[in-house]
Design an enzyme around this catalytic site. Sequence first.
Site, short mmCIF file in Angstrom:
data_model
loop_
_atom_site.label_atom_id
_atom_site.label_comp_id
_atom_site.label_asym_id
_atom_site.label_seq_id
_atom_site.Cartn_x
_atom_site.Cartn_y
_atom_site.Cartn_z
N ASP A 75 0.86 -1.19 0.00
CA ASP A 75 0.00 0.00 0.00
C ASP A 75 0.90 1.24 0.00
O ASP A 75 2.01 1.19 -0.51
CB ASP A 75 -0.96 -0.03 1.20
CG ASP A 75 -2.28 0.67 0.91
OD1 ASP A 75 -2.25 1.90 0.70
OD2 ASP A 75 -3.33 0.02 0.90
N HIS A 82 2.17 2.13 -3.19
CA HIS A 82 1.27 3.11 -3.78
C HIS A 82 1.81 4.53 -3.68
O HIS A 82 1.05 5.48 -3.86
CB HIS A 82 -0.11 3.03 -3.12
CG HIS A 82 -0.81 1.72 -3.33
ND1 HIS A 82 -2.04 1.43 -2.79
CD2 HIS A 82 -0.45 0.61 -4.03
CE1 HIS A 82 -2.40 0.20 -3.14
NE2 HIS A 82 -1.46 -0.32 -3.89
#
Length: 455
Positions: free
Chosen positions: A282, A305
């Site tokens: 993430d 991310h």
Amino acid sequence: MNNTITMALQRLPLTLLIFSSLCCSSFSSSHEDPPYDNDLLEMPGHDSQAYPSYFNIIKEDDFHLESKISNLKRLDDRDNPATSAETVNVSYLGAKGDGTDDTEAFKKAWERACSSSKGGILVVPKSSNYHLKPIRFSGPCKSSITVQIYGTLQASSDRSDYDQDRKHWLVFDSVENLSVQGGGTIDGNGNIWWQNSCKINKALPCKEAPTALTFYKCNNLILKNLKVQNAQQMHVIFDTCTNVQASSLTVTAPAKSPNTDGIHVTNTQNIQITNSVIGTGDDCISIVSGSKKLQIKDITCGPGHGISIGSLGSENSEAYVSNVVVNGAKFSGTTNGVRIKTWQGGSGTASNIKFQNLEMYDVTNPIIIDQNYCDQDKPCKEQSSAVQVKNVVYQNIKGTSASDVAIKFDCSKSFPCQGIVLQGISIARGAGKVAKAVCSNVKLTDDGAVSPLCP
């Protein structure tokens, strides 16, 4: 004539001169909005009058965190063997480090170190693997405290051990003058949690999973020289903390591990995150509401991310993030580079933000502001209110995009992005191809060479 004026000034009463000086000083410090650094005032070719509410309030002293956290340096003095602090070794209190449960020994060690009026040093020996159930290391302590982790802390893989609190594994709660360091490893043992995540198995219900390492209401905090890996969900959270220095961290998890943010900052101020390598499933670093005065420097990010501000404004909530500087980061193969994401229907502001000196290598969305963020199965309904995004500078960002769109500003119709500045941007599609920018509802200034340009 000039001599007459000079002599007259020399005869002015000293009290008058002091009063004049105090008045000027008071006026010059009257602004309460704390911006980040003074070099924005010196951007060549930029007209500071274009955004007077932004550039004119910038004062160097307001955002330099060094003076606010320099007192943290003294915590390192406890590494000196000559210190008078009490040393507590977990092995002396029954921790075996052989795969059996060592939770009670760690609790006893914390109680002793935290209760020492001389200061405490809690030592976790190297070459051992300590299995731990959820633990809350609570303050306040009687003096400053250091946790020296040389070995490995490994989370229990029995999910029933977390029945009383599914959100946390290791928590430092309300501890002041705390240093956690040592070169060891904190292993969340997250594989069993990932297998049971609704993001991996759509047939399963969505449930919470623990954060590996949480700092809650900790002031004057150092976290450095540690490896944090394979968290059950998020790896490190700073929640409602003040004066934080996080450095020389390695945070890793597989690229497909769900919701495993590297470092998550919420409701925290005066924080530096530096010289760290982060690669997870993430965000490498995520920053959410209540956070201000952050400096992020020399970060290697990927997989993951990227570095995100948000999401903000979910469920029509009010959110504020301000005075964030990301200076020096390398992104490799990440979904995003630097991202600001807000939900429709929210309110508040994300403001005074600077991204500078960044390198992008095969990043899908290198630069993105998304005010229509929607992370749910059903489409989000269109709403008129939004978190205002304003006064954001992108400076000296270069590299390659893995998609055709290197810059995307998808801003709100009702609350357009304001005061967005691009300077020294060069992002290609890869293989020498030309990337493009997609921009809607944004008040933008291009300063110097910028590629791609908004149409």
